[in-house]
Design a protein around this motif. Structure first.
Motif, short mmCIF file in Angstrom:
data_model
loop_
_atom_site.label_atom_id
_atom_site.label_comp_id
_atom_site.label_asym_id
_atom_site.label_seq_id
_atom_site.Cartn_x
_atom_site.Cartn_y
_atom_site.Cartn_z
N VAL A 154 1.12 3.45 -3.49
CA VAL A 154 0.68 2.06 -3.52
C VAL A 154 0.14 1.73 -4.92
CG1 VAL A 154 -0.92 0.39 -2.50
CG2 VAL A 154 0.07 2.20 -1.08
N TRP A 175 -7.90 1.52 1.73
CA TRP A 175 -7.26 0.36 2.33
C TRP A 175 -6.64 -0.55 1.27
CZ3 TRP A 175 -12.50 0.79 1.70
CH2 TRP A 175 -13.22 -0.28 1.18
N ASP A 176 -5.81 -1.45 1.76
CA ASP A 176 -5.06 -2.38 0.92
C ASP A 176 -5.89 -3.66 0.76
OD1 ASP A 176 -3.26 -4.48 0.09
OD2 ASP A 176 -1.57 -3.24 0.74
N LEU A 223 -4.86 2.28 4.75
CA LEU A 223 -3.63 2.90 4.30
C LEU A 223 -3.39 4.26 4.95
CD1 LEU A 223 -3.99 2.03 0.52
CD2 LEU A 223 -2.32 1.06 2.12
N LEU A 229 1.17 7.99 -0.99
CA LEU A 229 1.42 6.62 -0.54
C LEU A 229 2.22 5.78 -1.55
CD1 LEU A 229 -2.13 5.90 0.92
CD2 LEU A 229 -0.01 6.11 2.23
#
Length: 492
Positions: free
Chosen positions: A149, A89-90, A97, A147
């Motif tokens: 990120v 997760w962020d 995510l 992703l």
């Protein structure tokens, strides 16, 4: 006088429940809600992490409301969860995510099998388990590649990591020892991740959640979320919490939890046993870790027990219910010619054979529904007894007592067969449905002073019905040898 209690949450694979466990050791009303499980492909099993959180908060609030209405002071919180389900997760948005990958997911099984010859000996020695068919860290590494990120925004962990981060107001980021050990790559003696294994899977070691004791510092509950501010005093994997609640507190004591499949666990003591990996399917785990000290346990799993009865009743329609199977079997002696091998979803113990299939042999025109019911329960009892035998052989000590719970434990016929085949007394615990919920609460309450020790907490439970072995030892050995022959035939 105001009573005191622990707000206990049990987030399982298919549902979340919460209740308040009082200082008398008794569990109050249980509030429950189901959770969705998605199968996008045969090898993929996923869940919505936001739904896990939302439902957990939901049932916890209901339990808090019940406590207020009944003049119970909540002094702490415990959390137990399904194990090895992974979430990314962020940290800025708090949003997942990707869908959570559930512990049954096997999308990387073939790739992991190629690593097994080189890595199994290393992992058995350090982590108490082989490469296996799933690796949350490998999944996370692939997700991170896709992703894109920034690493400083990513948080990763199991369900307990995700829930505690939110429940503590985003203050505490960690993973409990009993959940870490199920993730794979957790070194038992060092209470730390195996950096070389994580690097081999392509996962950045610095993103692994820090392991904590199961009764470590997990912060305080966010009053804006739950309406109370109390310490999160214990966080555990669900089967480990059951080990405590079912009273396996002394080496050699064991537990048997019947669900879709059946977990058999036993406490080993202060050191992992020698010879890990010699018998398929027997894993060494942290039973629980408290005050910097680990108590180790063994665990083995029979994958088709409750699901075998569901198959016979719901899919084939041969019986009306599991209760009917038990009632028919109770009036029928064990058969010496008809056998059922319940390997409908593969075999783990005594040998690992994912491709194994079930077997029903020895049928004749004289085979009745009563006979079929009896051999089905006996086949399940034999398969579970194989895991008991494997645990005894690995820990090199007798299993002195086995406490059983879960749905199938309601069957007198099954538990008597288990006692006869395993040669060990089996006690059906009085309240097995809330075992994992209570076990984590007992650990939390012991830390907070509600009970002087885990033994005192467990001691509040009422004794259950005990099924003593009835077969003479020579007869038991002969019957078990015949079962092994039938099992070998099924595998050939």
């Amino acid at each position: 006088m105001t009573r005191r209690g622990i707000l206990a949450v049990d987030e399982g694979s298919t549902g979340t429940r919460a209740a308040v466990v009082g200082e008398d050791g008794v569990c109050g009303p249980s509030f429950y809600t189901a959770i969705d499980v998605v199968h996008p492909e045969p090898s993929r099993v996923e869940q919505d992490a936001e739904q896990l959180l939302r439902h957990t908060v939901d049932v916890a609030r209901q339990a808090v409301a019940w406590a207020r209405e009944n003049d119970v002071e909540i002094v702490g919180m415990s959390v137990c969860t399904q194990r090895a389900t992974a979430i990314l997760w962020d940290r800025e948005t708090g949003r997942p995510l990707a869908p959570a990958v559930v512990w049954q997911d096997t999308r990387y099984a073939a790739e992991l099998a190629k690593l097994a010859p080189d890595w199994d000996p290393v992992l058995w020695a350090g982590t108490g388990r082989p490469v296996g068919t799933r690796a949350p860290f490998l999944w996370a590494a692939r997700q991170l590649d896709q992703l894109g990120v920034p690493a400083d925004r990513v948080l990763f962990g199991s369900v307990d990591t995700w829930l505690v981060w939110h429940l503590s107001g985003r203050e505490r980021y960690a993973i409990s020892a009993t959940n870490a050990v199920a993730f794979g790559g957790y070194r038992l003696r060092e209470h730390a991740w195996d950096q070389e294994w994580l690097e081999r899977l392509g996962f950045p070691v610095e993103l692994a959640p820090p392991p904590l004791d199961d009764d470590g510092d997990f912060g305080y509950t966010d009053p804006d979320l739950l309406g109370i501010r109390v310490p999160i005093a214990a966080v555990m994997g669900d089967q480990h919490a059951s080990l405590i609640a079912l009273g396996a507190l002394t080496p050699g004591q064991g537990t048997c939890v019947h669900g879709t499949g059946t977990f058999v666990g036993a406490l080993v003591g202060d050191e992992p046993p020698d010879g890990l990996g010699e018998l398929d399917g027997v894993l060494c785990l942290v039973g629980w870790r408290s005050a910097g000290h680990s108590r180790f346990s063994l665990e083995a799993y029979t994958s088709t027990t409750g699901s075998a009865l569901r198959w016979l009743t719901e899919d084939l329609g041969l019986f009306g219910s599991a209760a009917e199977i038990s009632a028919l079997a109770a009036a029928q002696p064990s058969s010496e010619t008809t056998w059922f091998v319940p390997t409908l979803a593969g075999l783990r113990t005594p040998v690992l054979r994912p491709d194994a299939r079930g077997l029903l042999v020895g049928l004749s025109l004289a085979t009745t529904r009563e006979v079929l019911a009896r051999v089905v329960l006996d086949g399940i009892a034999h398969a579970v007894s194989d895991t008991v035998d494997a645990l005894r052989a690995t820990m090199k000590r007798p299993m002195t007592h086995l406490r059983a719970g879960g749905g199938l434990a309601a069957s007198d016929a099954l538990l008597q067969s288990q006692a006869d085949f395993a040669g060990v007394p089996i006690e059906r615990v009085a309240d097995s449905a809330t075992a994992s919920l209570r076990g984590a609460a007992y650990l939390a309450g012991t830390r907070l002073g509600l009970w002087p020790s885990l033994g005192d907490a467990v001691g509040h439970q009422k004794p259950g019905e005990v099924f003593e072995p009835r077969l003479p030892e020579d007869d038991r050995r002969e019957l078990r040898a015949r079962w092994q022959d039938v099992l070998a035939t099924s595998l050939s």
